[in-house]
Motif scaffolding. Sequence first.
Motif, PDB file in Angstrom:
ATOM      1  N   TYR A  22       0.843  -1.190   0.000  1.00 60.26           N
ATOM      2  CA  TYR A  22       0.000   0.000   0.000  1.00 60.26           C
ATOM      3  C   TYR A  22       0.881   1.243   0.000  1.00 60.26           C
ATOM      4  O   TYR A  22       1.991   1.236   0.505  1.00 60.26           O
ATOM      5  CB  TYR A  22      -0.891   0.029   1.249  1.00 60.26           C
ATOM      6  CG  TYR A  22      -1.840  -1.123   1.377  1.00 60.26           C
ATOM      7  CD1 TYR A  22      -2.409  -1.722   0.253  1.00 60.26           C
ATOM      8  CD2 TYR A  22      -2.192  -1.618   2.623  1.00 60.26           C
ATOM      9  CE1 TYR A  22      -3.289  -2.789   0.382  1.00 60.26           C
ATOM     10  CE2 TYR A  22      -3.067  -2.683   2.761  1.00 60.26           C
ATOM     11  CZ  TYR A  22      -3.610  -3.269   1.641  1.00 60.26           C
ATOM     12  OH  TYR A  22      -4.481  -4.303   1.776  1.00 60.26           O
ATOM     13  N   LYS A  23       0.343   2.308  -0.584  1.00 53.69           N
ATOM     14  CA  LYS A  23       1.116   3.546  -0.626  1.00 53.69           C
ATOM     15  C   LYS A  23       0.160   4.702  -0.877  1.00 53.69           C
ATOM     16  O   LYS A  23      -0.777   4.584  -1.673  1.00 53.69           O
ATOM     17  CB  LYS A  23       2.135   3.457  -1.765  1.00 53.69           C
ATOM     18  CG  LYS A  23       3.147   4.587  -1.805  1.00 53.69           C
ATOM     19  CD  LYS A  23       4.202   4.259  -2.864  1.00 53.69           C
ATOM     20  CE  LYS A  23       5.386   5.180  -2.808  1.00 53.69           C
ATOM     21  NZ  LYS A  23       5.177   6.498  -3.322  1.00 53.69           N
ATOM     22  N   ARG A  28      -4.265   8.901  -5.666  1.00 52.20           N
ATOM     23  CA  ARG A  28      -5.178   8.154  -4.788  1.00 52.20           C
ATOM     24  C   ARG A  28      -5.935   9.069  -3.840  1.00 52.20           C
ATOM     25  O   ARG A  28      -7.088   8.827  -3.516  1.00 52.20           O
ATOM     26  CB  ARG A  28      -4.384   7.106  -3.995  1.00 52.20           C
ATOM     27  CG  ARG A  28      -4.013   5.930  -4.871  1.00 52.20           C
ATOM     28  CD  ARG A  28      -3.086   4.969  -4.177  1.00 52.20           C
ATOM     29  NE  ARG A  28      -2.896   3.799  -5.034  1.00 52.20           N
ATOM     30  CZ  ARG A  28      -1.941   2.904  -4.866  1.00 52.20           C
ATOM     31  NH1 ARG A  28      -1.088   3.026  -3.868  1.00 52.20           N
ATOM     32  NH2 ARG A  28      -1.842   1.878  -5.675  1.00 52.20           N
ATOM     33  N   SER A  32      -9.903   9.447  -3.581  1.00 51.36           N
ATOM     34  CA  SER A  32     -10.612   9.377  -2.311  1.00 51.36           C
ATOM     35  C   SER A  32     -11.531  10.582  -2.137  1.00 51.36           C
ATOM     36  O   SER A  32     -12.694  10.444  -1.728  1.00 51.36           O
ATOM     37  CB  SER A  32      -9.600   9.303  -1.166  1.00 51.36           C
ATOM     38  OG  SER A  32     -10.236   9.446   0.077  1.00 51.36           O
TER      39      SER A  32
ATOM     40  N   TYR B  99      -9.212   4.172  -0.584  1.00 49.60           N
ATOM     41  CA  TYR B  99      -8.698   4.752  -1.836  1.00 49.60           C
ATOM     42  C   TYR B  99      -7.356   5.449  -1.637  1.00 49.60           C
ATOM     43  O   TYR B  99      -6.478   5.387  -2.505  1.00 49.60           O
ATOM     44  CB  TYR B  99      -9.698   5.770  -2.394  1.00 49.60           C
ATOM     45  CG  TYR B  99     -10.851   5.163  -3.159  1.00 49.60           C
ATOM     46  CD1 TYR B  99     -10.622   4.215  -4.165  1.00 49.60           C
ATOM     47  CD2 TYR B  99     -12.165   5.548  -2.912  1.00 49.60           C
ATOM     48  CE1 TYR B  99     -11.687   3.667  -4.872  1.00 49.60           C
ATOM     49  CE2 TYR B  99     -13.225   5.005  -3.615  1.00 49.60           C
ATOM     50  CZ  TYR B  99     -12.983   4.067  -4.588  1.00 49.60           C
ATOM     51  OH  TYR B  99     -14.028   3.523  -5.285  1.00 49.60           O
ATOM     52  N   THR B 100      -7.190   6.133  -0.489  1.00 52.54           N
ATOM     53  CA  THR B 100      -5.963   6.920  -0.295  1.00 52.54           C
ATOM     54  C   THR B 100      -4.711   6.047  -0.341  1.00 52.54           C
ATOM     55  O   THR B 100      -3.640   6.517  -0.678  1.00 52.54           O
ATOM     56  CB  THR B 100      -5.974   7.660   1.054  1.00 52.54           C
ATOM     57  OG1 THR B 100      -6.079   6.688   2.101  1.00 52.54           O
ATOM     58  CG2 THR B 100      -7.121   8.642   1.152  1.00 52.54           C
ATOM     59  N   HIS B 101      -4.858   4.772   0.035  1.00 52.88           N
ATOM     60  CA  HIS B 101      -3.704   3.881   0.115  1.00 52.88           C
ATOM     61  C   HIS B 101      -3.690   2.835  -1.002  1.00 52.88           C
ATOM     62  O   HIS B 101      -2.799   2.003  -1.048  1.00 52.88           O
ATOM     63  CB  HIS B 101      -3.718   3.128   1.446  1.00 52.88           C
ATOM     64  CG  HIS B 101      -3.200   3.937   2.601  1.00 52.88           C
ATOM     65  ND1 HIS B 101      -3.767   5.124   2.974  1.00 52.88           N
ATOM     66  CD2 HIS B 101      -2.160   3.722   3.448  1.00 52.88           C
ATOM     67  CE1 HIS B 101      -3.099   5.603   4.023  1.00 52.88           C
ATOM     68  NE2 HIS B 101      -2.125   4.777   4.317  1.00 52.88           N
ATOM     69  N   GLY B 102      -4.704   2.844  -1.847  1.00 51.86           N
ATOM     70  CA  GLY B 102      -4.799   1.791  -2.849  1.00 51.86           C
ATOM     71  C   GLY B 102      -5.169   0.457  -2.223  1.00 51.86           C
ATOM     72  O   GLY B 102      -4.817  -0.600  -2.751  1.00 51.86           O
ATOM     73  N   ILE B 103      -5.904   0.505  -1.129  1.00 50.39           N
ATOM     74  CA  ILE B 103      -6.354  -0.727  -0.483  1.00 50.39           C
ATOM     75  C   ILE B 103      -7.555  -1.252  -1.282  1.00 50.39           C
ATOM     76  O   ILE B 103      -8.476  -0.484  -1.570  1.00 50.39           O
ATOM     77  CB  ILE B 103      -6.762  -0.456   0.985  1.00 50.39           C
ATOM     78  CG1 ILE B 103      -5.531  -0.009   1.783  1.00 50.39           C
ATOM     79  CG2 ILE B 103      -7.412  -1.691   1.609  1.00 50.39           C
ATOM     80  CD1 ILE B 103      -5.850   0.524   3.166  1.00 50.39           C
ATOM     81  N   PRO B 104      -7.533  -2.539  -1.667  1.00 55.35           N
ATOM     82  CA  PRO B 104      -8.613  -3.037  -2.533  1.00 55.35           C
ATOM     83  C   PRO B 104      -9.958  -3.143  -1.806  1.00 55.35           C
ATOM     84  O   PRO B 104     -10.021  -3.256  -0.593  1.00 55.35           O
ATOM     85  CB  PRO B 104      -8.123  -4.420  -2.949  1.00 55.35           C
ATOM     86  CG  PRO B 104      -7.182  -4.838  -1.883  1.00 55.35           C
ATOM     87  CD  PRO B 104      -6.548  -3.586  -1.360  1.00 55.35           C
ATOM     88  N   ARG B 107     -10.577  -5.873   0.770  1.00 52.51           N
ATOM     89  CA  ARG B 107     -10.171  -5.662   2.164  1.00 52.51           C
ATOM     90  C   ARG B 107     -11.261  -4.903   2.934  1.00 52.51           C
ATOM     91  O   ARG B 107     -11.488  -5.153   4.115  1.00 52.51           O
ATOM     92  CB  ARG B 107      -8.846  -4.905   2.200  1.00 52.51           C
ATOM     93  CG  ARG B 107      -8.333  -4.555   3.583  1.00 52.51           C
ATOM     94  CD  ARG B 107      -7.976  -5.789   4.410  1.00 52.51           C
ATOM     95  NE  ARG B 107      -7.698  -5.430   5.797  1.00 52.51           N
ATOM     96  CZ  ARG B 107      -7.707  -6.290   6.808  1.00 52.51           C
ATOM     97  NH1 ARG B 107      -7.984  -7.570   6.583  1.00 52.51           N
ATOM     98  NH2 ARG B 107      -7.448  -5.907   8.027  1.00 52.51           N
ATOM     99  N   GLY B 144      -5.984  -1.046   7.042  1.00 47.75           N
ATOM    100  CA  GLY B 144      -4.664  -1.171   6.417  1.00 47.75           C
ATOM    101  C   GLY B 144      -3.875  -2.361   6.919  1.00 47.75           C
ATOM    102  O   GLY B 144      -2.686  -2.448   6.641  1.00 47.75           O
TER     103      GLY B 144
END
Lengths: 281, 311
Positions: A22-23, A28, A32, B99-104, B107, B144
Amino acid sequence: MSTVTEIDSAAPAAVRPARPPYKVTGRRVLRSEWAKLWSLRSTWITLGLGLLFLIAFGLIAAAHYKSSYDGGHLRPDDANSTALDISLFGTNFAQLALGVLGVLVTAGEYSTGMIRSTLAAVPRRLPVLWSKAAVFGVVALGVSLVGVFVAFPIVSGIVSGTPAALSFSHAGVARSLLGAGLYLGLVGVIGTALGAWLRSVAGGISVLVASLMLVPGLIELLPSSWQDNISPYLPSNAGQAMFALTHDSTTLSPGAGLLVFLAWTALALGGAAYRLVKTDA
Amino acid sequence: MIEAQQLTKRYGEKTAVDRLDFVVKPGTVTGFLGPNGAGKSTTMRMIVGLDAPTSGTVTVNGRPYAEHVAPLQEVGALLEAKSIHPGRSAFDHLMAQAYTHGIPRRRVDEVIELTGLQSVAKKRAGAFSLGMGQRLGIAAALLGDPATVMLDEPVNGLDPEGVLWIRNLLTGLAADGRTVFVSSHLMSEMALVADHLIIVGRGRLLADTTVRDLVRTAGGDTVTVASEQPARLREVLAGPGVEITGEVGSEELHVTGLTARAIGIRAAEHGIPLFELSARTVSLEQAFMDLTRDAVEYHGTTTVETPGRAA
C-alpha cells in the motif's frame, strides 16, 4: 492472562507475513476525495440546486423580459440587456450554492470529526487540501458550464425578435459563457479554501457571502477616488469582468479579471494551507 | 512499536502531556491508563500526527507517523471522538479511506465482515448506535492491516457483548504479533486484557509496569500482624527477602515476603500471642487509585514512587 503471556514469548520478533504494497499517492488522494464528494446526499442536492438556479432563473428572467417588451413597458434598467445578461441572471444564486457547498466540503469535515480520519490516512495533509479544491473546482466548473450552455440557447430563443436578441455566434458570447463557468468553478474553490481556513461552516459561509456580495456595497462608502482604484479589483467585480460582454474604463478586461480572481483564489488557498500545516487538527 | 521520548504537549498554561517516555512493544496488549484528563487522548493524537508535540518526539515503527509511505498500514487508530461524517454510509467511509492507500475493495469487505457490520454497511453512519459506531471505527483502524493498533477507550458505552468482542479482538491482534495499545480509565477492564501497563496522571508517567508488578509494589502481598511484643516479633520474622514496617509505639506490623500462615506458625513457635493476622489483598483497582491519587495530591513533586523502577 496466562495464554497471552505464552503467545508473547512464542512470537518475540513479531515476524509477519509479506504485506501488501500500500502507498499514499496524490492520485489516490484525489480518488478518495472524489468518492467522498459523491457519497454525500448534500452534494447531489446542492449541485442540483446550483444547476436549477442557473437554468431556471435565466428562463424566468427571459420570460419576464419578453412579456415586458411585448407589453411595451420595458424597465429602463432592462433597456440595454442582452440575451447573455439575461441567461446569466442565475449566476448570482448559483455562486451561493456552489460556494456554500465548497465550504461544506472542507469545514464539514471539521464539524463532523471526519477530518481526523482524513488526516490519519494522509498525515502530510496538504495533498488533502489540493485534492479537495481540485475535485470540487472541476465539478463546480462542469456543472456551471452545463448550466450556462443550456440556459443561453433557450433564453436566446425566447428573446429573439427583441432588442436583447443575441446569437451564440456573436463575438464574445462563447468567451463570456466560458468565463461564467470558470468564475463559478473558482467560487467553489474559494469556498473549499475558506472552509479549510476557518474550519467552521458558519464562518466560511459568512466570509464567502461578505466578500462576494457585501463588500462591493461597503466600498461605495469610500471616497470616489479610492473607489475607482479599489473597486475593479474586488473579487466580485473582477469575477464579473470575466463574463461581461462589454467592458469600460471602470472594469477590468476579461483576462485581467481572471488573473485578479485567480489571485484571490490563491490567497484563500494559501491561508488554508498555512493553517492546515501549522495547527493541530 | 511506539516510542515516545520526552513527549510534551502544552496548551497555553496547561501541560496536557508532560515529558512522557515509554515504549509500546509488539506482541502484547499494552494498557494506557489514567484518570480522565490525564493526557491519554492527547498522547494518542500526537502518535498519529493530529497534534504536534510542543517538545519531544514520538515515533511509530522507527519513524514519525507522517513520514511513512502507507500510514494506515503502520498504525490503525480508533480515536475517542467520532471521526466519521454522519451522512456517509459505513461502506463509503471505509472505501474513501481505502482509496488513499490503494487498499482493494476486497479488504473493505473483509473488515466489514470482521466487525459484523454487513447488515448496516450501506446505512448512513449517523444513524448508528454507539456500539455500531465503535465497530465502524475499529473496522477503519484495521483497514490497512496495521502493525500497530491503537484504540482510545474502545469499550466506552458498549454492552457486555461488545466489551467481550473487543477483549477477544485485542488479545487476538496481539497474538498475531501486532503492537496493541489501548487506553482506558477503568483498571478493571485493563486487568482483563493488558499484559503491560503504562499509567499516567496529569500528563506524567506514573508507572510503566506489568499487571503483576503493579499489585506487588502496591502492597498486594502485605500481611498485617498485631502483637503485644512487636519488637520481638520483628526479630523472629526477620530474614532474607522479608520486609517489615511498623510505626514506633504501635502494635501493628506490615510484613511482606511471608505468608500469613508462616507468620502465625513462627509466632506460635516463639510463644508470641497475636491479636490480628490478616493478608491485605490489594485489588488492581485499589493499586491504580493509590497511584493516581498521589499524582493529584503531590502533583509536580518527585515523591511519587514509580513502580517501574522496581519492575
